[in-house]
Write an enzyme that holds these catalytic residues in place. Structure first.
Site, short mmCIF file in Angstrom:
data_model
loop_
_atom_site.label_atom_id
_atom_site.label_comp_id
_atom_site.label_asym_id
_atom_site.label_seq_id
_atom_site.Cartn_x
_atom_site.Cartn_y
_atom_site.Cartn_z
N LYS A 1 -4.87 0.88 7.71
CA LYS A 1 -4.96 -0.04 6.57
C LYS A 1 -6.00 -1.10 6.94
O LYS A 1 -6.09 -1.51 8.11
CB LYS A 1 -3.56 -0.66 6.39
CG LYS A 1 -3.33 -1.46 5.15
CD LYS A 1 -1.83 -1.85 5.08
CE LYS A 1 -1.49 -2.71 3.89
NZ LYS A 1 -0.03 -3.01 3.81
N SER B 1 1.89 -2.18 -0.67
CA SER B 1 0.47 -2.40 -0.61
C SER B 1 -0.29 -1.37 0.25
O SER B 1 -1.51 -1.30 0.18
CB SER B 1 0.21 -3.79 -0.05
OG SER B 1 0.70 -3.90 1.27
N SER C 1 6.00 -2.47 1.80
CA SER C 1 4.68 -1.87 1.60
C SER C 1 4.40 -0.57 2.33
O SER C 1 3.37 0.06 2.09
CB SER C 1 3.59 -2.87 1.97
OG SER C 1 3.39 -3.74 0.90
N1 GLN Z 1 5.28 -5.71 -2.74
C1 GLN Z 1 5.71 -6.79 -1.87
C2 GLN Z 1 4.88 -8.01 -2.13
O1 GLN Z 1 3.99 -7.93 -2.94
C3 GLN Z 1 5.64 -6.35 -0.45
C4 GLN Z 1 4.28 -6.39 0.12
C5 GLN Z 1 4.23 -5.92 1.53
O2 GLN Z 1 5.19 -5.37 2.06
N2 GLN Z 1 3.10 -6.15 2.15
O3 GLN Z 1 5.11 -9.03 -1.55
#
Ligand code: GLN
Length: 476
Positions: free
Chosen positions: A77, A152, A176
């Site tokens: 990532k 994400s 994510s």
């Molecule tokens: N979807 C969650 C957020 O937007 C988790 C994001 C993540 O785990 N990086 O905060």
């Protein structure tokens, strides 16, 4: 059918000289090029990857064993600091930033012979559930281009499902890794908080951020985790790894006598009927295989999302304060006034979601509202920790869906941040509490993938991977 064998077999084939590391890198780069239209990748590390492959092939020719990941390509990532390309976290404000050192996780994988071939797309700074918050482009779901891959870590997950590499790395602050695994049909592993060093990973919310693998199988995840896990002097929150490690041999674990708690709060409201049916079928299959399934209620669970969306932005607002146009990447320099440089750099460089979180975060931390929001959220968080601890006195594992729905359409939730935040309803509690969890694909007819989430108590990563491997073989 994947073009990659298991990670273990691939490394063994490379070490024995049956196949070369260079061939693996070319295979990965070719697939990345062929599947460009899915927008999974921000940049390749082609030159560096080819050089590393050549060095590895030379070492093998000289009779060396290069390690447990010899010649295995992987994708990180783009919030992992790596050499060979910019590290942007998919944000305009980091455009032009070249890492002065690599993330510990990357260093550990490379020390065992792995080769990072590309950087994957994400929601900028990992804020999001669909990759639509990337400042660059939206990744498309490998199963249906009109749908999001989840986020994400959507780019990382799509890259594995698109067969670009045998594994990818993601980060999981509130889901994510698990959410895109569920939406794309991959295995996504979120370790116990602290198990993998976060040195060299762009911070989002430091009290919940973790690093983990996205793979096609549980065994692959376990191997990658085993190599990354353990204390690191560069991350004071890192913890020791299990004495037995995490690499799974053909497992002797069995389901008989394992008590699994079905989380009532997750199985009740808001579940898409298709998800509910698939999860129920999976649970029935585990029961048939000898597991004892009981209902478990965690009464504060419905508050977890609200708690997360107070604590996470608070930490985000603090972590993002370092991007001021002085130290990293982009800087707007058309004025000599320092305050204006800060303002302009941040106004232009940050996207809407980062700005939204900075505003919410500074608001809940401000002296007038700290007690009303931040402190209350921390109190409920402690309650959640206690409820999970109590649950794990009664059951070995918790089980439920990873997400209430299958992948939604591109653009479907972008106008409504609250609706988007609801996607995380079944993943965030695990991060607030710091326990490990995994999403494994559930059987579906010919529709979009669905993920089954298994959760264990802190430090029970090995046990969790073992049971997940059993579940994977039963649900095939
Ligand atoms: N979807 C969650 C957020 O937007 C988790 C994001 C993540 O785990 N990086 O905060």
């Amino acid at each position: 059918m994947s073009q990659w064998p298991s990670i273990k077999d691939l490394a063994s084939d490379v070490n024995s000289g049956r196949v070369s590391a260079s061939e693996q890198v070319e295979k990965a780069l070719k697939t990345i090029e062929e599947k460009k239209e899915f927008n999974a990748i921000i940049a390749t590390l082609a030159d560096r990857a080819r050089q590393r492959a050549k060095t590895i092939d030379d070492r093998i020719k000289a009779g060396e064993n290069v390690g447990r990941l010899a010649g295995v390509p992987f994708i990180a990532k783009d919030n992992f600091l790596t050499f060979g390309a910019e590290t942007t976290a998919a944000s305009n404000i980091l455009k032009g930033f070249e890492a002065p050192y690599q993330a510990t996780a990357i260093e550990r994988l490379e020390a065992e012979g792995a080769i990072c071939v590309a950087k994957a797309n994400l929601d900028a700074f990992a804020h999001g559930s669909s990759t639509e918050n990337s400042d660059f482009f939206t990744t498309l779901n490998p199963h249906d281009k009109s749908k999001v891959p989840g986020g994400s870590s959507g780019g990382s997950t799509a890259s594995v499902v698109l067969d670009m590499a045998p594994f990818a790395l993601g980060t999981d602050t509130g889901g994510s890794i698990r959410l895109p695994a569920s939406f794309c049909g991959a295995v996504g592993y979120k370790p116990t908080y602290g198990l993998v060093s976060r040195s060299g990973v762009v911070a989002m919310a430091s009290s919940t951020d973790v690093i983990g693998p996205l793979t096609r199988t549980v065994a692959d995840s376990a191997l990658v985790l085993d190599i990354m896990a353990g204390t690191d002097e560069l991350d004071s929150t890192s913890i020791v790894k299990d004495k037995l490690g995490y690499e799974l041999s053909p497992t002797e674990a069995h389901l008989k006598g394992q008590k699994i708690g079905m989380i009532s709060e997750y199985m009740s409201e808001g579940l898409e009927p298709e998800v509910k049916d698939s999860i129920n079928m999976a649970i029935e299959a585990l029961k048939q295989a000898g597991a004892e399934i009981v209902d478990v209620s965690l009464p504060s669970l419905p508050l977890a999302l609200a708690v997360y969306y107070v604590i996470c932005p608070a930490e985000v607002s603090s972590n993002l304060s370092r991007y001021d146009g002085q130290r990293y990447g982009f800087s707007q320099q058309d004025t000599t006034n320092l305050d204006d440089i800060y303002k302009q750099t941040r106004s232009i460089g940050f996207g809407n979601e980062a700005k939204r979180r900075i505003m919410i975060g500074t608001y809940v931390l401000s002296s007038g509202f700290y007690d009303a929001y931040y402190k209350k959220a921390q109190i409920v968080r402690t309650k959640l920790v206690k409820e999970f601890e109590d649950a794990f006195k009664k059951v070995d594992f918790l089980i439920g869906p990873t997400a209430p729905t299958t992948a939604f359409g591109v653009g479907e939730n972008t106008a409504d941040p609250l609706k988007m935040y609801l996607t995380d309803i079944m993943t965030v509690a695990v991060n607030l509490v710091g326990v490990p969890a995994i999403s494994v694909p559930c059987p579906v007819s010919d529709n979009m993938p669905i993920g089954l989430q298994l959760i264990a108590a802190q430090h029970q990563d090995r046990k969790l991977l073992e049971i997940a491997q059993l579940a994977e073989s039963i649900l095939k």
